[in-house]
Write an enzyme that holds these catalytic residues in place. Sequence first.
Site, PDB file in Angstrom:
ATOM      1  N   TRP A 171      25.992  47.173  16.341  1.00 20.53           N
ATOM      2  CA  TRP A 171      25.999  45.779  15.892  1.00 20.53           C
ATOM      3  C   TRP A 171      27.331  45.075  16.108  1.00 20.53           C
ATOM      4  CZ3 TRP A 171      29.968  45.657  12.512  1.00 20.53           C
ATOM      5  CH2 TRP A 171      30.258  46.825  11.789  1.00 20.53           C
ATOM      6  N   ASN A 172      28.409  45.820  16.361  1.00 19.59           N
ATOM      7  CA  ASN A 172      29.729  45.177  16.312  1.00 19.59           C
ATOM      8  C   ASN A 172      30.037  44.325  17.534  1.00 19.59           C
ATOM      9  OD1 ASN A 172      29.900  47.689  17.741  1.00 19.59           O
ATOM     10  ND2 ASN A 172      32.119  47.561  17.635  1.00 19.59           N
ATOM     11  N   LYS A 195      17.450  50.599  22.074  1.00 22.33           N
ATOM     12  CA  LYS A 195      17.358  50.388  20.632  1.00 22.33           C
ATOM     13  C   LYS A 195      18.651  49.752  20.145  1.00 22.33           C
ATOM     14  CE  LYS A 195      18.196  53.119  17.092  1.00 22.33           C
ATOM     15  NZ  LYS A 195      18.689  52.133  16.093  1.00 22.33           N
ATOM     16  N   GLY A 246      28.316  54.549  18.907  1.00 17.82           N
ATOM     17  CA  GLY A 246      28.193  54.541  17.458  1.00 17.82           C
ATOM     18  C   GLY A 246      29.094  55.585  16.821  1.00 17.82           C
ATOM     19  N   GLU A 268      30.061  56.987  23.349  1.00 17.51           N
ATOM     20  CA  GLU A 268      31.311  56.380  22.903  1.00 17.51           C
ATOM     21  C   GLU A 268      31.263  56.319  21.390  1.00 17.51           C
ATOM     22  OE1 GLU A 268      33.166  52.284  22.291  1.00 17.51           O
ATOM     23  OE2 GLU A 268      33.154  52.542  24.471  1.00 17.51           O
ATOM     24  N   CYS A 302      35.680  49.127  18.327  1.00 19.69           N
ATOM     25  CA  CYS A 302      35.948  50.552  18.528  1.00 19.69           C
ATOM     26  C   CYS A 302      37.350  50.803  19.060  1.00 19.69           C
ATOM     27  CB  CYS A 302      34.906  51.147  19.468  1.00 19.69           C
ATOM     28  SG  CYS A 302      34.784  50.323  21.071  1.00 19.69           S
ATOM     29  N   GLU A 400      38.384  56.514   9.913  1.00 21.86           N
ATOM     30  CA  GLU A 400      38.225  55.182  10.496  1.00 21.86           C
ATOM     31  C   GLU A 400      37.742  54.200   9.430  1.00 21.86           C
ATOM     32  OE1 GLU A 400      36.239  53.304  14.532  1.00 21.86           O
ATOM     33  OE2 GLU A 400      35.175  54.916  13.487  1.00 21.86           O
TER      34      GLU A 400
END
Length: 531
Positions: A171-172, A195, A246, A268, A302, A400
């Site tokens: 979503w980011n 997806k 993700g 990733e 990320c 994180e």
Amino acid sequence: MATAPARPTTARGPRLPASLTPAVLRRLAGRVSASPDATRVTTSAPYTGVPLADLPVSTPADVEDAFARARIAQRTWAATPLAERRKILLRYHDLVLARQDEALDLMQAENGKTRRDAFLEVVDIAIVSRYYARNAARYLAPKRRRGAIPLLTHTTEIRHPKGVVAVVSPWNYPLSMAASDTLAALAAGNAVVQKPDPQTALTALWSMELMYEAGLPEGVWQMVIGRGSSIGGALMDNADYMMFTGSTATGRAIASDAGKRLIGASLELGGKNPMIVLDDADIEKAAEGAVAACFPSAGQLCVSVERLYVAESVRDAFLAAFTARTKRLRIGAAYDYGADVGSLTTPAQLKTVTEHVADAVAKGATVLPGGRARPDLGPLFHEPTILTDVTPDMTLHSQETFGPVVSVYSFRDVDDAVEQANATAYGLNASVWSRDGRRGRAVAARVHAGTVNVNEAFAAAWGSVDAPMGGMGDSGLGRRHGAEGILKYTEPQTIAHQRLQGFSPPSRIAPRTWAALLTGGLRALKALGVR
């Protein structure tokens, strides 16, 4: 001091842009591969907390049906000449730029980022689509390889598409992550079943719709919606290759499942990215670079920086400059270019940020600017936050945060800086600042990260799409961009045509004599410098 996270209730804020009419939202939602009587999921706009999208939820059976349709469409798509695929990608490039306001409105409505951060996703996708349109033929063309026996063995490497690729996007970065990996897979002749995260599915669906408008044959790119716990197994069971962006925990599970099926996977994953400010850095530029490294998309990136290491001799000057610039950032919700920092995207992310900050403060960390949620601006806003005096017992020291929070540390010398920067299981991105470019690059080469930027935050490496981008260690496997970004979606095949004589002895020559002849031939090839 940190405050408790605001509850995601309706707040005063900007109305949805005029482009996002109910008819448009229904049209995009209608492109989800799901049965007519599917259950529905409703997403909310981060700026206000009001309902936004009503999406059908795909079942495992819907996923299987999508793959079945994709396999039929892929056979025709793989046979489509590369020149035609190139035209479609270039038309898509033009459509993205021409209709960027639609994409910007969608990204802001679904994600809560600022318009300037959303625009960078448009730039990214334009660059990637142009790159693979112009370079796919070069990467995928048959290549002559050196034969086993010079002049007698004709060897060729050819590339076949994997088939149907599953792309799971987060979503980011709803446009970049939805489209960039898909573009390379499509250019290589694959079909895609994707997806996206439901929170930002409309942006992904818009991108898919534009690709069909550009000429992509129906069925080659399909979209399913649902939780990984529900349809993730169907994706894995049917995919010929898995592309996932993700969390590290989910990436490990996907890698394990892919290994059991003997299919490839590119992952990733998370990061705890460092920035190193050397003693000869331009302090004002480094401070400006730190703002750009830490706070875009409210830190939900990320490759953004969460750990900042500054030489002791310039620490105070840097902190003063960095703090001043951070305090001047404009936080807000607006569908224009006025704000510098937008909203977090989900209540869960706000909860993580506030808990990390509260834990650090309770254990002795010092807050310079920031440290608070901002419910007065919207339900999911949090101030850009700089922390010092962070110690290993604090959660955010090594975990994180994925928000607008950075911890600042100092170092004695370059060896100390590199050691601290590398003291993590992650290895996605890093940044090094120095007036001496050669020195900066030398330090960068010692940092354990897939991409390292010198005198830049992350855009230099990310935007250099001719070079591979990806992580080391717990930050993932595989690479996007460049040759690796498209070749991973292909199966290499070697075709070797042997002329006249091979390695077996002719019937008229004794095996011992033949072995001596071959031995002499091998020595001659070495002496002649033959590779």
